[in-house]
Design a protein around this motif. Structure first.
Motif, mmCIF file in Angstrom:
data_model
loop_
_atom_site.group_PDB
_atom_site.id
_atom_site.type_symbol
_atom_site.label_atom_id
_atom_site.label_comp_id
_atom_site.label_asym_id
_atom_site.label_seq_id
_atom_site.Cartn_x
_atom_site.Cartn_y
_atom_site.Cartn_z
ATOM 1 N N GLN A 70 -32.233 -23.646 -13.931
ATOM 2 C CA GLN A 70 -31.230 -23.182 -14.887
ATOM 3 C C GLN A 70 -29.901 -22.888 -14.194
ATOM 4 O OE1 GLN A 70 -32.470 -19.737 -17.065
ATOM 5 N NE2 GLN A 70 -30.783 -19.850 -18.546
ATOM 6 N N ALA A 71 -29.987 -22.278 -12.999
ATOM 7 C CA ALA A 71 -28.751 -21.981 -12.255
ATOM 8 C C ALA A 71 -28.042 -23.266 -11.860
ATOM 9 C CB ALA A 71 -29.086 -21.137 -11.021
ATOM 10 N N ALA A 72 -28.837 -24.273 -11.449
ATOM 11 C CA ALA A 72 -28.225 -25.558 -11.081
ATOM 12 C C ALA A 72 -27.545 -26.207 -12.283
ATOM 13 C CB ALA A 72 -29.303 -26.476 -10.491
ATOM 14 N N GLN A 73 -28.158 -26.061 -13.460
ATOM 15 C CA GLN A 73 -27.562 -26.631 -14.671
ATOM 16 C C GLN A 73 -26.262 -25.917 -15.040
ATOM 17 O OE1 GLN A 73 -28.733 -29.383 -16.365
ATOM 18 N NE2 GLN A 73 -26.771 -29.202 -17.453
ATOM 19 N N HIS A 74 -26.250 -24.585 -14.879
ATOM 20 C CA HIS A 74 -25.049 -23.818 -15.167
ATOM 21 C C HIS A 74 -23.909 -24.214 -14.237
ATOM 22 C CE1 HIS A 74 -27.487 -20.363 -17.203
ATOM 23 N NE2 HIS A 74 -27.346 -21.437 -17.989
ATOM 24 N N ASN A 75 -24.268 -24.424 -12.962
ATOM 25 C CA ASN A 75 -23.233 -24.842 -12.010
ATOM 26 C C ASN A 75 -22.672 -26.214 -12.385
ATOM 27 O OD1 ASN A 75 -23.519 -22.509 -10.500
ATOM 28 N ND2 ASN A 75 -25.071 -23.434 -9.125
ATOM 29 N N LEU A 76 -23.563 -27.067 -12.882
ATOM 30 C CA LEU A 76 -23.115 -28.390 -13.289
ATOM 31 C C LEU A 76 -22.214 -28.311 -14.524
ATOM 32 C CD1 LEU A 76 -23.159 -31.473 -13.076
ATOM 33 C CD2 LEU A 76 -25.309 -31.445 -14.397
ATOM 34 N N ASP A 77 -22.599 -27.483 -15.485
ATOM 35 C CA ASP A 77 -21.799 -27.335 -16.696
ATOM 36 C C ASP A 77 -20.423 -26.758 -16.367
ATOM 37 O OD1 ASP A 77 -23.916 -28.332 -18.126
ATOM 38 O OD2 ASP A 77 -24.677 -26.355 -18.764
ATOM 39 N N GLU A 78 -20.398 -25.806 -15.491
ATOM 40 C CA GLU A 78 -19.125 -25.207 -15.089
ATOM 41 C C GLU A 78 -18.213 -26.233 -14.437
ATOM 42 O OE1 GLU A 78 -17.437 -21.531 -12.320
ATOM 43 O OE2 GLU A 78 -19.598 -21.915 -12.455
ATOM 44 N N ALA A 79 -18.813 -27.044 -13.565
ATOM 45 C CA ALA A 79 -18.026 -28.081 -12.881
ATOM 46 C C ALA A 79 -17.513 -29.106 -13.882
ATOM 47 C CB ALA A 79 -18.873 -28.745 -11.801
#
Length: 453
Positions: free
Chosen positions: A157-166
């Motif tokens: 989930q954290a990796a997905q959030h980082n991707l969405d932010e980017a």
């Protein structure tokens, strides 16, 4: 003057020699006899003195012992032999590691049980090596578990959030870039501003791509090859830890079997080595103690090849020891050497003591009387005599003894029936003879001797 008168006068003047004890100038017969007797006596005395001096100087002094009559088959005995008590299995307890002896808890003669602690070595270095190996093992195990379990949901989930932010940042950068292009075309902003906006957009684009791949890998999990490598690292760490633990455990030396301590060869503070022991004083010792099970003991015998045919496998015998001659033990042949001793012309035989007790000790002198089959007669017939070992000699390939009789040495050929620790049982004698035990090596049959004492 008349002739007769002159003759009488001459006769009166002649010397009368008979009055002087001579006849025609020679002594009388009785005087000659005394002279001859005197000369003979002087010669006899001279010869006697010379002979006495010669004989008294050459006659050797000898020591004698009385031969005692014995039986070679008392109670059905077919052979009597002497040897030594030995432990069936003697164990020298060594150390698997090299270290300094910190504690020893046994003395010679102590009885120990299997697994009992005998010796402890200094273990600080071994304990530190084990702790280090155990830490490496824990680290390898944790890493493998991390790979096998994969990423946690929170991590995905954290990796997905980082991707969405980017991605959101990338959208904003795209809008900024578009506006900058329009303003640059209108000449409102410089070319540098357009380049900066373009570079930021390209950078964020690469970041989005990277985070996208990371998110996908996070969802897929580690590669099988990486898990296999981690498992290999764990096995290696486990082996190193096990080895370090075995080295640490080896600093405690335990009794391998239940038995009795025969010897203690090391003391506190000495260096114990697992490799090369030193015979020098203060050098590293190769063993710590030796022990044996004294309930499992044997008699080791060297049987002459000429007597070997009298024995057979599992043959019974009676065992006695010099220290306790009134005690008897049952024995049975347990082992016959597969080869003979060429130098001694013997075959080694080991007799198992079937009923040992605390009186029997290794290296005691022992005598075994091997019994005949029960069907054979057990009658006792004196067939020989016992003589000391110093009385037996070799002569022209035969065994002989010298007997002392009437001031002379008489040679007698004998045959050895059995050997003991203090002499031999031989035939050719009946017992009671005076056998010579100590005499010059050049003594011959018929020589005159003088018995000492």
């Amino acid at each position: 003057m008349p002739i007769d008168a002159k003759h009488e006068d001459l006769q009166s003047l002649r010397i009368d020699r008979t009055e002087r004890g001579t006849v025609n100038g020679e002594p009388p017969a009785w005087a000659r006899r005394y002279i001859v007797i005197g000369i003979v006596l002087v010669a006899v005395l001279s010869l006697s003195t010379l002979a006495y001096r010669m004989l008294s100087r050459d006659v050797p002094e000898v020591e004698v012992a009385r031969a005692s009559a014995e039986s070679s088959d008392v109670g059905g005995t077919v052979l009597s032999a002497t040897g030594y008590i030995v432990a069936h299995h003697t164990i020298n307890v060594n150390s698997k590691v090299t270290g300094r002896l910190a504690w020893i808890g046994v003395e010679k003669g102590d009885k120990v049980k299997e697994g009992q602690v005998l010796v402890r070595l200094e273990d600080e270095e071994f304990r530190a090596s084990y702790e280090q190996a155990k830490g490496a093992l824990d680290n390898a195990r944790a890493y493998l578990e991390e790979l096998e379990h994969g990423s946690r949901p929170e991590e995905i989930q954290a990796a997905q959030h980082n991707l969405d932010e980017a991605r959101a940042t990338l959208v904003n950068d795209k809008l900024t870039l578009d506006r900058t292009k329009e303003l640059s075309s209108a000449g409102v902003v410089s070319r540098q501003a357009l380049d900066d906006a373009t570079a930021k957009f390209d950078s964020d684009q690469q970041k989005v791509n990277s985070l996208d791949k990371a998110s996908q890998l996070m969802k897929i999990g580690p590669r099988p090859e990486e898990i296999a490598r981690a498992r290999g690292s764990l096995a290696q760490a486990q082996g190193l830890a096990d080895y370090a633990k075995s080295q640490l455990d080896a600093t405690v030396i335990r009794a391998p079997v239940t038995g009795t301590i025969l010897d203690r060869t090391a003391e506190k503070g000495e260096l114990i080595t697992a490799q090369f022991a030193s015979a020098a004083a203060g050098g590293p010792q190769g063993s710590v103690v030796s022990l044996a099970d004294l309930n499992d003991i044997q008699v080791e015998l060297d049987i002459a090849q000429s007597d070997f045919a009298r024995l057979g496998p599992k043959q019974k015998g009676i065992v006695t020891v010099d220290a306790y001659p009134d005690k008897q033990y049952k024995g049975e042949i347990a082992q016959i050497s597969p080869e003979a001793n060429r130098q001694k012309a013997t075959v080694q035989v080991k007799v198992q003591v079937l009923n040992p007790d605390e009186y029997l000790r290794p290296e005691m002198n022992a005598t075994v009387k091997f019994l005949a089959d029960e069907q054979k007669s057990a009658s006792s017939k004196p067939t020989g005599a016992f003589v000391p070992a110093s009385a037996l000699r070799d002569h022209d390939g035969k065994k002989i003894v010298f007997l002392s009789f009437d001031g002379k040495a008489h040679m007698r050929e004998v045959h050895v029936l059995s050997q003991r620790s203090d002499g031999f049982l031989v035939d050719g004698l009946v017992g009671g003879e005076s056998v010579i035990t100590k005499t010059p090596q050049d003594l011959k049959d018929g020589d005159t001797i003088k018995v000492k004492g």
